[in-house]
Write a protein that holds these residues in place. Structure first.
Motif, PDB file in Angstrom:
ATOM      1  N   PHE A 155     -16.093  11.473   2.525  1.00 29.85           N
ATOM      2  CA  PHE A 155     -15.276  10.462   1.198  1.00 29.85           C
ATOM      3  C   PHE A 155     -15.713   9.691   0.106  1.00 29.85           C
ATOM      4  N   MET A 156     -15.881   9.743  -0.530  1.00 23.58           N
ATOM      5  CA  MET A 156     -16.158   9.014  -2.360  1.00 23.58           C
ATOM      6  C   MET A 156     -15.041   8.992  -2.639  1.00 23.58           C
ATOM      7  N   MET A 157     -14.943   7.076  -3.336  1.00 30.35           N
ATOM      8  CA  MET A 157     -14.257   6.413  -3.326  1.00 30.35           C
ATOM      9  C   MET A 157     -15.064   5.509  -4.941  1.00 30.35           C
ATOM     10  N   VAL A 158     -14.189   5.744  -6.320  1.00 35.34           N
ATOM     11  CA  VAL A 158     -15.013   5.023  -6.956  1.00 35.34           C
ATOM     12  C   VAL A 158     -14.047   3.647  -7.220  1.00 35.34           C
ATOM     13  N   MET A 159     -14.333   1.997  -6.944  1.00 36.03           N
ATOM     14  CA  MET A 159     -13.197   1.132  -7.721  1.00 36.03           C
ATOM     15  C   MET A 159     -13.810   0.540  -8.913  1.00 36.03           C
ATOM     16  N   ASN A 160     -13.353  -0.365  -9.000  1.00 38.68           N
ATOM     17  CA  ASN A 160     -13.120  -1.292 -10.189  1.00 38.68           C
ATOM     18  C   ASN A 160     -12.567  -2.725  -9.462  1.00 38.68           C
ATOM     19  N   ASN A 161     -13.122  -3.596  -9.455  1.00 38.15           N
ATOM     20  CA  ASN A 161     -13.467  -4.619  -9.006  1.00 38.15           C
ATOM     21  C   ASN A 161     -13.099  -6.493  -9.857  1.00 38.15           C
ATOM     22  N   VAL A 162     -11.832  -6.692 -10.127  1.00 43.48           N
ATOM     23  CA  VAL A 162     -11.289  -7.525 -11.161  1.00 43.48           C
ATOM     24  C   VAL A 162     -11.056  -9.039 -10.145  1.00 43.48           C
ATOM     25  N   LYS A 163     -11.895 -10.120  -9.979  1.00 42.19           N
ATOM     26  CA  LYS A 163     -11.656 -11.214  -9.856  1.00 42.19           C
ATOM     27  C   LYS A 163     -10.257 -11.814 -10.308  1.00 42.19           C
ATOM     28  N   VAL A 164      -9.092 -11.919  -9.192  1.00 41.48           N
ATOM     29  CA  VAL A 164      -7.964 -12.446 -10.337  1.00 41.48           C
ATOM     30  C   VAL A 164      -8.140 -14.090  -9.073  1.00 41.48           C
ATOM     31  N   ASN A 165      -6.927 -14.638  -9.695  1.00 46.46           N
ATOM     32  CA  ASN A 165      -6.997 -16.126  -9.266  1.00 46.46           C
ATOM     33  C   ASN A 165      -6.065 -16.197  -7.320  1.00 46.46           C
ATOM     34  N   LEU A 166      -5.774 -17.240  -6.728  1.00 48.63           N
ATOM     35  CA  LEU A 166      -5.126 -17.062  -5.477  1.00 48.63           C
ATOM     36  C   LEU A 166      -3.596 -16.482  -5.564  1.00 48.63           C
ATOM     37  N   LEU A 167      -3.205 -17.342  -6.183  1.00 45.41           N
ATOM     38  CA  LEU A 167      -1.520 -17.145  -6.504  1.00 45.41           C
ATOM     39  C   LEU A 167      -1.355 -14.857  -6.570  1.00 45.41           C
ATOM     40  N   GLU A 168      -2.115 -14.388  -7.506  1.00 43.84           N
ATOM     41  CA  GLU A 168      -1.839 -13.350  -7.962  1.00 43.84           C
ATOM     42  C   GLU A 168      -2.356 -12.129  -6.698  1.00 43.84           C
ATOM     43  N   SER A 169      -3.603 -12.465  -5.830  1.00 36.78           N
ATOM     44  CA  SER A 169      -4.004 -12.045  -5.022  1.00 36.78           C
ATOM     45  C   SER A 169      -3.229 -12.201  -3.277  1.00 36.78           C
ATOM     46  N   THR A 170      -2.327 -13.426  -3.355  1.00 31.30           N
ATOM     47  CA  THR A 170      -1.282 -13.907  -2.238  1.00 31.30           C
ATOM     48  C   THR A 170      -0.573 -12.671  -2.691  1.00 31.30           C
ATOM     49  N   MET A 171       0.269 -12.873  -3.557  1.00 31.28           N
ATOM     50  CA  MET A 171       1.328 -12.183  -3.723  1.00 31.28           C
ATOM     51  C   MET A 171       0.710 -10.630  -3.376  1.00 31.28           C
ATOM     52  N   GLY A 172      -0.309 -10.094  -4.016  1.00 36.35           N
ATOM     53  CA  GLY A 172      -0.388  -8.533  -4.081  1.00 36.35           C
ATOM     54  C   GLY A 172      -0.424  -8.120  -2.650  1.00 36.35           C
ATOM     55  N   ILE A 173      -1.079  -9.019  -1.828  1.00 42.64           N
ATOM     56  CA  ILE A 173      -2.010  -9.319   0.158  1.00 42.64           C
ATOM     57  C   ILE A 173       0.571  -8.354   0.232  1.00 42.64           C
ATOM     58  N   LEU A 174       1.098  -9.951   0.141  1.00 41.52           N
ATOM     59  CA  LEU A 174       1.721  -9.795   0.528  1.00 41.52           C
ATOM     60  C   LEU A 174       3.018  -8.772   0.583  1.00 41.52           C
ATOM     61  N   LYS A 175       2.759  -8.495  -0.593  1.00 41.93           N
ATOM     62  CA  LYS A 175       3.781  -7.099  -1.340  1.00 41.93           C
ATOM     63  C   LYS A 175       2.846  -5.657  -0.765  1.00 41.93           C
ATOM     64  N   GLU A 176       1.485  -5.586  -0.110  1.00 39.14           N
ATOM     65  CA  GLU A 176       1.189  -4.437   0.457  1.00 39.14           C
ATOM     66  C   GLU A 176       1.308  -4.618   2.008  1.00 39.14           C
ATOM     67  N   SER A 177       1.622  -5.013   2.462  1.00 41.85           N
ATOM     68  CA  SER A 177       1.756  -5.427   3.666  1.00 41.85           C
ATOM     69  C   SER A 177       3.670  -5.158   4.172  1.00 41.85           C
ATOM     70  N   HIS A 178       4.076  -5.876   3.268  1.00 47.74           N
ATOM     71  CA  HIS A 178       5.439  -5.812   3.062  1.00 47.74           C
ATOM     72  C   HIS A 178       6.143  -4.114   2.997  1.00 47.74           C
ATOM     73  N   ASP A 179       5.339  -3.561   1.519  1.00 44.93           N
ATOM     74  CA  ASP A 179       5.461  -1.821   1.455  1.00 44.93           C
ATOM     75  C   ASP A 179       4.627  -0.698   2.724  1.00 44.93           C
ATOM     76  N   ALA A 180       3.529  -1.724   3.406  1.00 46.86           N
ATOM     77  CA  ALA A 180       3.116  -1.230   4.819  1.00 46.86           C
ATOM     78  C   ALA A 180       4.462  -0.526   5.558  1.00 46.86           C
ATOM     79  N   MET A 181       5.005  -0.708   6.337  1.00 47.04           N
ATOM     80  CA  MET A 181       6.013  -1.376   6.769  1.00 47.04           C
ATOM     81  C   MET A 181       7.347  -0.936   6.609  1.00 47.04           C
TER      82      MET A 181
END
Length: 298
Positions: A155-181
């Motif tokens: 596998f090869m994956m090319v990723m573009n990483n951008v630093k974000v604030n704590l609020l955006e990161s937390t809400m994004g992680i919360l959404k992804e954990s809910h989507d995984a259900m």
């Protein structure tokens, strides 16, 4: 903004399928926290030809690959009803999936892949996620209790990483954990007959197209939309006059008549709320506030 190239491999000499003919393989990739990770490019390569130990030469299993921020949960849905391969992963269009590929194992040949997004889109992908980990999920489907071998995938994956604030990161992680259900069984969409499509969406389709809403003539060209005299000076249109015209455009007509009365049905598109729903009150009711500034509900 930093571009990262991740290379991973999964190599197994033997895999043992369970009593339902399934084998689930998983690998976790740790990422930096506090970033928005954009998965720009994905590539999957089969390094070796899978070996079917103890299986008939004509038996060809299937397997699916999913790249996702969280581990994929097998569903209760079928992958192949003819050979009863079940417990497939969620569809590629699910929010929890970043990349998905299905493969048909062929005897003495490399597997035949189909993927989502397609190879063209996967080379310029724009999917992003916030979790600080990434999972490679593989699901093998074949004969019950059978042993397959010589599994090697790159596998090869090319990723573009951008630093974000704590609020955006937390809400994004919360959404992804809910989507995984994921839901164990999905049933979306409904069948529509040809009569419903012709009669309900565009009623005039079955009669050869929409009837003319307003007959044009040299003298009436100026009054196509509003009743404007062609020989006199133009009068200012009042709100009541325009609202009356909109109301006539919304009236139902017989199946063989023009849409609307004098005015076409599309005359009311993108009008403001007051013209469509009715007169707007000149002055809204006064509001009263509590001592702390909250609005009182009376």
């Amino acid at each position: 903004m930093a571009v990262t190239i991740i290379k991973e491999t999964i190599e197994l000499n033997d895999i043992q399928l369970d009593g339902d003919g399934n084998c689930f393989i998983q690998k976790k990739i740790n990422l930096q926290p506090g970033y928005r990770h954009m998965l720009q490019q994905v590539d999957v390569f089969e390094d070796a030809i899978p070996f079917l130990r103890g299986a008939p030469s004509d038996e060809q299993p299937n397997y699916e690959i999913v790249i996702s921020p969280y581990p994929q949960i097998p569903t209760n849905m079928l992958y192949n009803e003819n050979t009863l391969q079940e417990n497939r992963y969620v569809a590629g269009g699910d929010d929890s999936v970043l990349f998905k590929a299905n493969a048909r194992v062929r005897l003495n040949n490399h597997s035949e892949f189909t993927q989502f997004p397609s190879t063209q889109i996967a080379a310029q992908n724009k999917s992003y996620f916030y979790s600080d980990h990434l999972y490679i999920n593989i699901h093998f489907m074949g004969i019950d209790d059978l042993v397959y071998g010589n599994i090697a995938l790159s596998f090869m994956m090319v990723m573009n990483n951008v630093k974000v604030n704590l609020l955006e990161s937390t809400m994004g992680i919360l959404k992804e954990s809910h989507d995984a259900m994921c839901a164990l069984v999905m049933s979306q969409g409904h069948a529509i007959s040809i009569n419903d499509l012709r009669g309900n969406v565009f009623p005039m389709w079955r009669y050869g197209g929409i009837r003319p809403e307003h007959t044009l003539s040299p003298n009436a060209i100026g009054s196509f939309f509003l009743q404007v005299p062609t020989t006199d000076k133009e009068l200012m249109q009042s709100t009541a006059t325009i609202r009356n015209a909109v109301g006539r455009a919304r009236r139902m007509s017989a199946f063989d008549e023009a849409f609307g009365q004098t005015f076409p049905d599309w005359f009311r598109f993108n009008l403001n709320e007051g013209l469509v729903s009715g007169p707007v009150r000149d002055q809204w009711p006064p509001i009263k506030h509590d001592d702390n500034g909250n609005v009182l509900c009376l």
